[in-house]
Design an enzyme around this catalytic site. Structure first.
Site, PDB file in Angstrom:
ATOM      1  N   HIS A 176     -15.423  69.643 -23.141  1.00 54.81           N
ATOM      2  CA  HIS A 176     -16.028  69.999 -21.848  1.00 54.81           C
ATOM      3  C   HIS A 176     -17.477  69.498 -21.797  1.00 54.81           C
ATOM      4  O   HIS A 176     -18.419  70.259 -21.640  1.00 54.81           O
ATOM      5  CB  HIS A 176     -15.959  71.515 -21.725  1.00 54.81           C
ATOM      6  CG  HIS A 176     -16.228  72.110 -20.390  1.00 54.81           C
ATOM      7  ND1 HIS A 176     -17.371  71.879 -19.685  1.00 54.81           N
ATOM      8  CD2 HIS A 176     -15.488  72.967 -19.649  1.00 54.81           C
ATOM      9  CE1 HIS A 176     -17.329  72.577 -18.568  1.00 54.81           C
ATOM     10  NE2 HIS A 176     -16.205  73.243 -18.511  1.00 54.81           N
ATOM     11  N   GLU A 232     -15.009  65.772 -18.541  1.00 57.94           N
ATOM     12  CA  GLU A 232     -14.293  66.419 -19.631  1.00 57.94           C
ATOM     13  C   GLU A 232     -13.025  65.644 -19.977  1.00 57.94           C
ATOM     14  O   GLU A 232     -12.187  65.413 -19.115  1.00 57.94           O
ATOM     15  CB  GLU A 232     -13.947  67.853 -19.218  1.00 57.94           C
ATOM     16  CG  GLU A 232     -15.162  68.637 -18.696  1.00 57.94           C
ATOM     17  CD  GLU A 232     -14.806  69.925 -17.996  1.00 57.94           C
ATOM     18  OE1 GLU A 232     -15.512  70.295 -17.035  1.00 57.94           O
ATOM     19  OE2 GLU A 232     -13.794  70.549 -18.392  1.00 57.94           O
TER      20      GLU A 232
HETATM   21  O1  TA6 Z   1     -14.305  72.636 -16.354  1.00 63.68           O
HETATM   22  C1  TA6 Z   1     -14.650  73.170 -15.166  1.00 63.68           C
HETATM   23  C2  TA6 Z   1     -14.509  74.679 -15.241  1.00 63.68           C
HETATM   24  O2  TA6 Z   1     -13.195  75.033 -15.516  1.00 63.68           O
HETATM   25  C3  TA6 Z   1     -15.041  75.304 -13.956  1.00 63.68           C
HETATM   26  O3  TA6 Z   1     -14.026  75.893 -13.209  1.00 63.68           O
HETATM   27  C4  TA6 Z   1     -16.106  76.278 -14.423  1.00 63.68           C
HETATM   28  O4  TA6 Z   1     -15.691  77.545 -14.478  1.00 63.68           O
HETATM   29  C5  TA6 Z   1     -16.499  75.695 -15.765  1.00 63.68           C
HETATM   30  O5  TA6 Z   1     -15.327  75.209 -16.305  1.00 63.68           O
HETATM   31  C6  TA6 Z   1     -17.268  76.584 -16.693  1.00 63.68           C
HETATM   32  O6  TA6 Z   1     -16.494  77.554 -17.255  1.00 63.68           O
HETATM   33  P1  TA6 Z   1     -17.179  78.677 -18.182  1.00 63.68           P
HETATM   34  O7  TA6 Z   1     -16.063  79.545 -18.653  1.00 63.68           O
HETATM   35  O8  TA6 Z   1     -17.852  77.938 -19.323  1.00 63.68           O
HETATM   36  O9  TA6 Z   1     -18.188  79.391 -17.332  1.00 63.68           O
END
Ligand code: TA6
Length: 291
Positions: A160, A264
């Site tokens: 990510h 990601e």
């Molecule tokens: O990768 C994008 C995502 O899934 C978004 O929906 C957002 O929630 C982000 O990840 C961050 O997630 P987190 O659990 O680290 O706050």
């Protein structure tokens, strides 16, 4: 512990330190580049080629605490992505980023780069993560299902990656122009490819599926491009929280949405991986930047 790590994994350009929140980190500093990897979540929190600006972005409000995710760098989402399919109480993005990983190996490579290997076990899966800091940042997530696992098992995974940008309003991402995606803002909506480079004008949260394309982030403000190549990854997620979501996240500064975005490398949703007992899967992402 740090002395033991120093003794067991001593290679030129690598040292272990007590980092933020007292969490242990590996600090890599070579003539090619510098980087940092926390054992907590096997979380890469810094990568900077020599003579260049930082490539990864970190929130100034990130937590550094046991069983909490670090905000920024490269969180590893595994063995599920987003909300757990059947357990609404389970942590978003899986447990891999919430636990300490073991250091398994450290290598000083002939090309001047340094590789550190970390590992953990989650249910019947054993995961290893090799991070190479050099002219490029190479990350390989290898997942093996135990030979004595009761049945085939599926998992999702994402690297990510939070990238640092000069100004979200002026950057663009090329490489996904021909890929359909799931729009995750305000629900889940299937969208067809629009033939355009991605530009940011509001919250954007897209899951591109069935694509192994390389993404190129063009950043005129920093006068550079960041290239994200990948292998054995069929999904790409693009994210920027914009104003309202940024304000709702306690570990994210209200104005920080202007200086970051995520590209990601993943296998999620219909691209989730199914392993038979004894089988292994390796997903790799390679990040580089050029002026
Ligand atoms: O990768 C994008 C995502 O899934 C978004 O929906 C957002 O929630 C982000 O990840 C961050 O997630 P987190 O659990 O680290 O706050």
């Amino acid at each position: 512990m740090i002395n033991q790590l120093q003794e067991n994994f001593s290679v030129p350009g690598l040292r272990f330190e007590s980092g933020e929140g007292g969490l242990v980190k590996a600090v890599i500093d070579t003539p090619l580049a510098s980087g940092e990897v926390y054992l907590h979540g096997a979380h890469v929190t810094a990568y900077q080629p020599k003579g260049a600006k930082p490539v990864l972005w970190m929130s100034g409000k990130s937590l550094f605490a046991e069983s909490k995710p670090i905000r920024g760098g490269v969180p590893i989402c595994f063995p599920w992505f987003g909300a757990h399919a059947s357990d609404p109480k389970a942590a978003a993005h899986g447990s891999a980023r919430l636990r300490p990983w073991d250091v398994l190996s450290a290598i000083s490579n002939a090309d001047g780069s340094v590789t550190i290997g970390l590992g953990t076990t989650i249910d019947h899966f054993s995961a290893t993560f090799d991070v190479t800091v050099g002219a490029k940042l190479t990350m390989a997530l290898k997942v093996a299902l135990a030979a004595d696992a009761p049945s085939p098992q599926s998992f999702e995974a994402a690297l990510h990656t939070y990238l640092s940008v000069s100004d979200i309003h002026t950057v663009s991402i090329e490489g996904l122009e021909t890929s359909d995606y799931l729009d995750k803002v305000g629900g889940t909506f299937a969208k067809v490819a629009d033939g355009e480079a991605i530009r940011f004008t509001s919250e954007l949260d897209r899951v591109y599926q069935n694509t192994d394309a390389t993404c190129v982030l063009r950043d005129p403000g920093f006068n550079r491009s960041i290239i994200v190549e990948k292998s054995n990854s069929k999904s790409t997620v693009i994210w920027n929280p914009w104003i309202a979501k940024s304000a709702r996240m306690p570990d994210f500064g209200d104005d920080e949405w202007q200086e970051m975005l995520c590209i990601e490398s993943a296998n999620v949703g219909e691209n989730a991986i199914v392993l038979n007992p004894g089988e292994t899967h390796v997903m790799t992402a390679v990040i580089s930047c050029k002026a």
